[in-house]
Design a protein around this motif. Structure first.
Motif, PDB file in Angstrom:
ATOM      1  N   ASP A 253      69.946  34.197 -21.433  1.00 29.10           N
ATOM      2  CA  ASP A 253      68.539  34.397 -21.804  1.00 29.10           C
ATOM      3  C   ASP A 253      68.130  34.312 -20.238  1.00 29.10           C
ATOM      4  O   ASP A 253      67.751  34.608 -19.600  1.00 29.10           O
ATOM      5  CB  ASP A 253      68.231  32.863 -22.351  1.00 29.10           C
TER       6      ASP A 253
ATOM      7  N   THR B  71      71.238  31.414 -32.825  1.00 27.00           N
ATOM      8  CA  THR B  71      72.189  32.974 -33.234  1.00 27.00           C
ATOM      9  C   THR B  71      73.474  33.229 -32.999  1.00 27.00           C
ATOM     10  O   THR B  71      74.024  32.074 -33.468  1.00 27.00           O
ATOM     11  CB  THR B  71      71.794  33.485 -31.674  1.00 27.00           C
TER      12      THR B  71
ATOM     13  N   LYS C  13      67.424  26.786 -29.093  1.00 26.39           N
ATOM     14  CA  LYS C  13      67.570  27.087 -30.164  1.00 26.39           C
ATOM     15  C   LYS C  13      67.947  28.417 -30.198  1.00 26.39           C
ATOM     16  O   LYS C  13      68.768  28.521 -30.935  1.00 26.39           O
ATOM     17  CB  LYS C  13      65.779  26.698 -30.730  1.00 26.39           C
ATOM     18  N   ARG C  14      67.139  29.364 -29.393  1.00 26.40           N
ATOM     19  CA  ARG C  14      68.091  31.202 -29.736  1.00 26.40           C
ATOM     20  C   ARG C  14      69.381  31.059 -29.754  1.00 26.40           C
ATOM     21  O   ARG C  14      70.463  31.383 -30.034  1.00 26.40           O
ATOM     22  CB  ARG C  14      66.830  31.307 -28.648  1.00 26.40           C
TER      23      ARG C  14
END
Length: 312
Positions: free
Chosen positions: A56, A311, A306-307
């Motif tokens: 990230d 994903t 969460k991403r």
């Protein structure tokens, strides 16, 4: 000289016996299950934190660089003790070879010392971020962060090699029963059939350099942080500034609290059981709850998780 040689050969041949939690012998199966789950939680949680700080881009800052290193360190730190403990529960056999005990001690004290210094570096990072935000990116450059982490290893490794060598060149008595679930300096010194004054002196010097001094620097950093936070006019601003430090503060409290009690308190014959239960906090509990602390108290980490999880 012949007597010393015989003692050393006896030590090498017989190794040691980790008594661990022998008082829980009737609960071996349950203990194995509980600690296996804890180990899996440590591996999964810290691996997840390390992964999201890599993939990230929003977490490519000095704070998360140190957090990634802390997570990897926690995995290694726990892996030094827990697999052997699990085998002891599974096979009801606490035997560990002389060299195996030396290796376990070396990695344990090295990783523990590095964690103390890394927590100090993290406190310094938060201090600069809150007390001098305009120059934060200039001071905490990627090059400085890398040099700090590499420097920690280069400082700790030779020192702990020396301490491990000093401990394992002692002659040990006939009883090789260690009242602990891993090889640590204090219980090993209790088994030595020689004067351990210099070993105790080295141990306390190392504690001073790698634990007490870093903790003092952490306290100084937080005094500066608190002063800076109190000068922030808005309540929301103060809350946001403190939130960036609360996770680190929780980790420091857990890690230092139990470790300090064990290594600085006066040892006695009856202190073995207390010590090993306290040791659970800084060797197992802290690595287990760190991912929880950082994911629950840190909005950016929660969003990144969460991403990653959502994903496809």
């Amino acid at each position: 000289m012949p007597q010393r040689k015989g003692l050393e050969n006896h030590t090498v041949g017989s190794g040691f016996i980790l008594l661990g939690f022998a008082e829980l012998s009737s609960l071996q199966g349950m203990c194995f299950t509980v600690f296996l789950v804890i180990y899996l939680v440590v591996l999964t949680g810290n691996s997840m934190i390390a992964l999201i700080t890599v993939v990230d881009s929003s977490l490519h800052s000095p704070m998360y660089f140190f957090l990634r290193n802390l997570s990897v360190l926690e995995i290694c730190y726990t892996s030094v003790t827990l697999p052997k403990m699990l085998m002891g529960f599974l096979l009801a056999d606490g035997r560990i070879s002389f060299l195996g005990c030396a290796a376990q001690l070396y990695f344990l004290v090295s990783l523990g010392s590095i964690e103390c210094l890394l927590l100090t570096a993290m406190a310094y990072d938060r201090c600069i971020a809150i007390c001098d935000p305009l120059h934060y990116t200039l001071i905490m450059s990627r090059g400085l962060c890398i040099r700090l982490v590499v420097g920690l290893w280069l400082v700790v490794i030779p020192v702990q090699v020396g301490q491990t060598y000093q401990v394992f060149t002692l002659p040990f008595c006939a009883s090789h029963d260690l009242h602990h679930f891993f090889c640590d300096v204090p219980p090993l010194l209790e088994l030595a059939c020689a004067d351990t004054f210099w070993n105790q002196l080295v141990l306390h010097t190392i504690i001073l350099v790698f634990a007490i001094l870093p903790f003092s620097l952490i306290v100084i950093s937080y005094i500066k942080i608190i002063r800076a936070i109190l000068k922030i006019p808005s309540v929301l601003g103060r809350h946001k500034a403190f939130a960036t430090c609360s996770s680190h503060l929780g980790t420091v409290t857990l890690f230092y609290g139990s470790a300090t009690v064990i290594y600085l308190k006066q040892r006695s014959r009856d202190s073995g059981d207390t010590d090993k239960y306290l040791a659970l906090f800084y060797t197992i509990v802290t690595p287990m709850v760190n991912p929880v602390i950082y994911s629950l108290r840190n909005t950016e980490v929660r969003i990144a998780l969460k991403r990653l999880l959502w994903t496809k």
